[in-house]
Scaffold this active site. Structure first.
Site, short mmCIF file in Angstrom:
data_model
loop_
_atom_site.label_atom_id
_atom_site.label_comp_id
_atom_site.label_asym_id
_atom_site.label_seq_id
_atom_site.Cartn_x
_atom_site.Cartn_y
_atom_site.Cartn_z
N GLY A 102 2.59 -9.19 6.34
CA GLY A 102 2.81 -8.37 7.52
C GLY A 102 2.68 -6.90 7.16
O GLY A 102 2.91 -6.50 6.02
N GLY A 103 2.33 -6.07 8.15
CA GLY A 103 2.18 -4.65 7.89
C GLY A 103 1.17 -4.38 6.80
O GLY A 103 0.05 -4.88 6.83
N ASP A 104 1.58 -3.61 5.78
CA ASP A 104 0.69 -3.32 4.65
C ASP A 104 1.12 -4.08 3.41
O ASP A 104 0.86 -3.66 2.28
CB ASP A 104 0.68 -1.82 4.37
CG ASP A 104 2.06 -1.27 4.03
OD1 ASP A 104 3.06 -1.97 4.35
OD2 ASP A 104 2.15 -0.18 3.45
N GLU A 105 1.81 -5.21 3.60
CA GLU A 105 2.28 -6.02 2.48
C GLU A 105 1.38 -7.24 2.30
O GLU A 105 1.14 -7.99 3.24
CB GLU A 105 3.72 -6.47 2.72
CG GLU A 105 4.72 -5.33 2.70
CD GLU A 105 6.15 -5.84 2.90
OE1 GLU A 105 6.29 -6.99 3.36
OE2 GLU A 105 7.10 -5.11 2.60
N LEU B 137 0.84 -1.21 0.00
CA LEU B 137 0.00 0.00 0.00
C LEU B 137 0.87 1.25 0.00
O LEU B 137 1.91 1.31 0.68
CB LEU B 137 -0.93 -0.01 1.22
CG LEU B 137 -1.86 -1.23 1.34
CD1 LEU B 137 -2.80 -1.05 2.51
CD2 LEU B 137 -2.65 -1.44 0.05
#
Length: 575
Positions: free
Chosen positions: A487-490, A447
Site C-alpha cells: 500500500g502507498g509507497d511500501e 520510498l
C-alpha cells in the site's frame, strides 16, 4: 413422416437379445483382460521391489569395499612415510588391492586414493581401460580438490560413506569411464589419531551394474531409473537419459504422470503406472519403487522402475476375445441382416448428436447437424439453441470471474500481488522452510520522501513512479521471488529459498545501485530513492508477524541512518 421414433425404438428393442449376447461376451473379455493386467502389475511391482533391494544391497557392498580400502590405506599412513622407496612400495601394495577389486567387480571402472594435500592430488589410481587394468603413473595423476565428491567427503567423519549424484563422467583421462553413467562412492581415510589425510573413491559404471542386476529378469522387462527430480538416468531409449547434462531435461513423470506422487510424497513407496507416450513406446505398464539410498544428502532417493509392453500382456486375452467375437458374430448375423436398415437409420443421427455433445463438452464448440424433419430434428435444433445460450452464459461468467479474481489478488496500479497474496505465499514458504530447514528472507522497501514528490509533481506522475519502482523491483529479483505492494509507497519482497545470506546482500546492493539512477517519467527526470530492511527466517523470527515486524524495524533503522540505504534488522548497522 412414415416412420416415427416409436417404430425405430421397437426395432432397437428387437435387437436386445443380440446386445445381451455381445455385452456378455465383452464382459467376459474385459474381466479376463483386467485380471491379467492386475496379475502382471503385481508381478512387475514385486520384481521392481526385488531389483530395488538388490540395488541397495549392491551399493552397501560397494560401501563396505570403500571402507575396507580406507582401513588398508589408514594402516599404511602414507602421509608419515618419508622414504621414497617405502612410499612407492606402499602405493604399489594399495594399487594391487585396487586391481584385485576391479578384477572381481566388472562394474568398478576406477578406484583412487586421493590425498588432502596438493589440492586433492591423486596418490594411487587404477583405471579400467577396455579389458585391461591401468595404474596411472605419478606424472599423470590429477588434482581433484574442486570436485564435490572430494570436498564433501572430507567433511565426513571416518567410516562414513558418501554417494554422489548419478551423472555422466566427463573427467579427463578416465579411460573406460568417460561418458558413462557414474556413481562415485567415497569415504575418508584417517590416521591413528583420527585425522583425515586422504579419501578412497570408487567409480561405478551404472550400466554394467544394472546389466548384472537384470540378468535374471525376463527379456521383455524394461528398466527405468530417475533421480529425486525425475531426470531420466536409465531408459530403454538412451537418447533420453541425462538430458540435464545436455541442456534438455527429460523427466520420468512426463512419460508416467503418476510417478510424480513418489517424487512429492515421501510416505508413498511404490505405485503402478501406464505410459502416455504411446507413439514412442506403445502402451506400457510399469511399476516404480522409491529407494532411499542416500538419505543424508540432497540426492536422498532414486526412483527405480520396471516396464513391460501391454500388448505382450494381453496376447492371451486377445485370443480369448477372438473366440468370443466369433460366437457373438454367429448368433447375431441373421438379426443384424433383418434390422440393418432400421438400425442404420436410427444410429446415424444419434451418433452425430453424440459426437456433437462430446465436442461441445470437450471444446465448447457447436457442431452443425444435418437438418431433419422428424422428432430427432426438433431435438437437434433445441439442443443447438441450448448450446448457444450456455456458451453465452459461460463467456460472461468466465470474464466476470477472471476480472474479480485478478482484482482481489493484485494491486490495480502496479499489477503486483497485493497484501493478501503476499501473506499467503509467505505462510506457504514458512511451512516449506520449516520442513526443509532452509532459510527465507523478507525485504521491506519504503520510498524516501515520496509524499514530497507526490505533492510537488502531482498524483498522476506519482502513480507512474510507483509503476516504475514496481518494474525495477521485478527486474532485480528472480522469478521464484514474490514482489508485492502493501500500500502507498511500501513494497515487500519474499525470497522463498536463501542458500546463503550473501545472495540477499548482493540483491540489496543491486537494488540500492539502481535506486541511485534517475528515472525518466512523462518527460521528467525523477530521482527516487528507498530505504530497505531485511529479516531472515529463522534468525529473526519463526512466524509471519515476527518476520514482517523485524523487516519493518530494519527498514526504519535504515531511515534513521540517513535514508537511501538498507539494514538487516535493528541490531545491524545500516549499509
Amino acid at each position: 413422416m412414415k416412420y416415427g421414433i416409436a417404430f425405430k425404438l421397437g426395432c432397437l428393442l428387437a435387437l436386445f437379445g443380440i446386445l445381451v449376447t455381445g455385452l456378455t461376451g465383452y464382459y467376459s473379455y474385459s474381466s479376463s483382460r483386467s485380471m491379467l493386467l492386475k496379475a502382471v502389475e503385481r508381478d512387475l511391482l514385486t520384481a521392481a521391489q526385488v531389483l530395488g533391494r538388490n540395488l541397495s544391497s549392491s551399493i552397501e557392498n560397494i560401501s563396505r569395499d570403500a571402507r575396507l580400502l580406507a582401513d588398508v590405506a589408514s594402516t599404511r599412513e602414507l602421509q608419515m612415510v618419508i622414504d621414497q622407496g617405502e612410499r612407492v612400495h606402499a602405493e604399489n601394495d594399495i594399487a594391487t588391492l585396487f586391481r584385485s577389486l576391479l578384477l572381481v567387480h566388472p562394474e568398478y571402472v576406477q578406484i583412487r586414493l586421493i590425498s588432502t594435500a596438493g589440492h586433492g592430488l591423486e596418490q594411487v589410481r587404477v583405471d579400467r581401460d577396455g579389458e585391461q587394468l591401468v595404474q596411472v603413473d605419478s606424472s599423470n595423476l590429477q588434482e581433484k580438490g574442486h570436485y564435490s565428491y572430494v570436498f564433501d567427503t572430507l567433511r565426513l567423519p571416518p567410516g562414513e560413506v558418501r554417494l554422489s549424484p548419478i551423472v555422466l563422467n566427463h573427467e579427463q583421462g578416465a579411460h573406460s569411464g568417460v561418458g558413462k553413467p557414474t556413481l562415485h562412492v567415497s569415504t575418508p581415510v584417517a590416521d591413528r589419531k583420527g585425522q583425515v589425510f586422504a579419501l578412497i573413491v570408487i567409480n561405478i559404471d551404472l550400466d554394467q551394474l544394472f546389466k548384472q542386476l537384470q540378468s535374471d529378469l525376463p527379456e521383455q522387462y524394461q528398466v527405468y531409473l530417475a533421480n529425486r527430480w525425475g531426470d531420466l538416468l536409465i531408459h530403454p531409449d538412451q537418447q533420453r537419459t541425462f538430458g540435464f547434462d545436455q541442456g534438455r531435461r527429460q523427466f520420468i513423470q512426463d512419460e508416467f504422470p503418476e510417478v510424480a506422487q513418489l517424487l512429492l510424497n515421501e510416505k508413498r513407496a511404490s505405485l503402478v503406472s501406464r505410459s502416455v507416450d504411446k507413439e514412442r513406446n506403445g502402451n506400457l505398464v510399469a511399476a516404480f519403487v522409491r529407494l532411499d539410498i542416500n538419505p543424508k544428502t540432497a540426492e536422498r532417493f532414486v526412483l527405480l522402475g520396471l516396464g513391460q509392453p501391454q500388448k505382450l500382456v494381453l496376447e492371451e486375452a486377445s485370443r480369448l476375445g477372438q473366440r468370443i467375437a466369433q460366437i457373438v458374430l454367429l448368433f447375431s448375423l441373421l438379426a443384424l441382416t433383418i434390422a440393418f436398415i432400421a438400425s442404420r437409420a436410427l444410429t446415424r443421427p444419434l451418433k452425430s448428436m453424440t459426437e456433437a455433445v462430446q465436442l461441445f463438452s470437450r471444446e465448447r464448440r457447436i457442431h452443425e447437424l444435418p437438418p431433419r424433419r422428424d422428432e430427432l430434428g426438433v431435438l437437434a435444433r433445441s439442443f443447438r439453441e441450448m448450446q448457444e445460450e450456455i456458451l453465452t452464459h459461460l463467456e460472461e461468467l468466465t470474464e466476470s470471474r477472471s476480472a474479480l479474481e485478478h482484482l482481489a489478488r493484485h494491486d490495480p496500479l502496479t499489477g503486483l500481488p497485493n497484501r493478501r497474496v503476499f501473506f499467503e505465499r509467505l505462510e506457504h514458504a514458512l511451512a516449506n522452510s520449516r520442513r526443509s530447514g532452509k532459510q527465507l528472507a523478507v525485504l521491506f522497501v519504503d520510498l524516501d520522501h515520496f509524499k514530497q514528490l507526490n505533492d510537488n509533481l502531482g498524483h498522476s506522475l506519482g502513480d507512474h513512479v510507483l509503476q516504475a519502482v514496481a518494474n525495477l523491483l521485478r527486474s532485480a529479483t528472480r522469478e521464484s521471488d514474490t514482489v508485492a505492494r502493501l500500500g502507498g509507497d511500501e513494497f515487500v519482497i519474499l525470497f522463498e529459498v536463501v542458500e546463503d545470506p550473501q545472495h540477499i546482500v548482493a540483491i540489496l546492493e543491486k537494488l540500492h545501485d539502481r535506486f541511485q539512477l534517475s528515472m525518466l517519467i512523462d518527460g521528467h527526470e525523477v530521482k527516487v530513492q528507498a530505504s530497505m530492511g531485511v529479516s531472515l527466517f529463522p534468525r529473526d523470527g519463526d512466524d509471519i508477524e515476527a518476520l514482517v515486524q523485524q523487516a519493518d524495524r530494519a527498514m526504519y533503522a535504515a531511515k534513521n541512518a540517513g535514508r537511501n540505504t538498507y539494514a538487516f534488522n535493528l541490531s545491524d548497522t545500516p549499509s
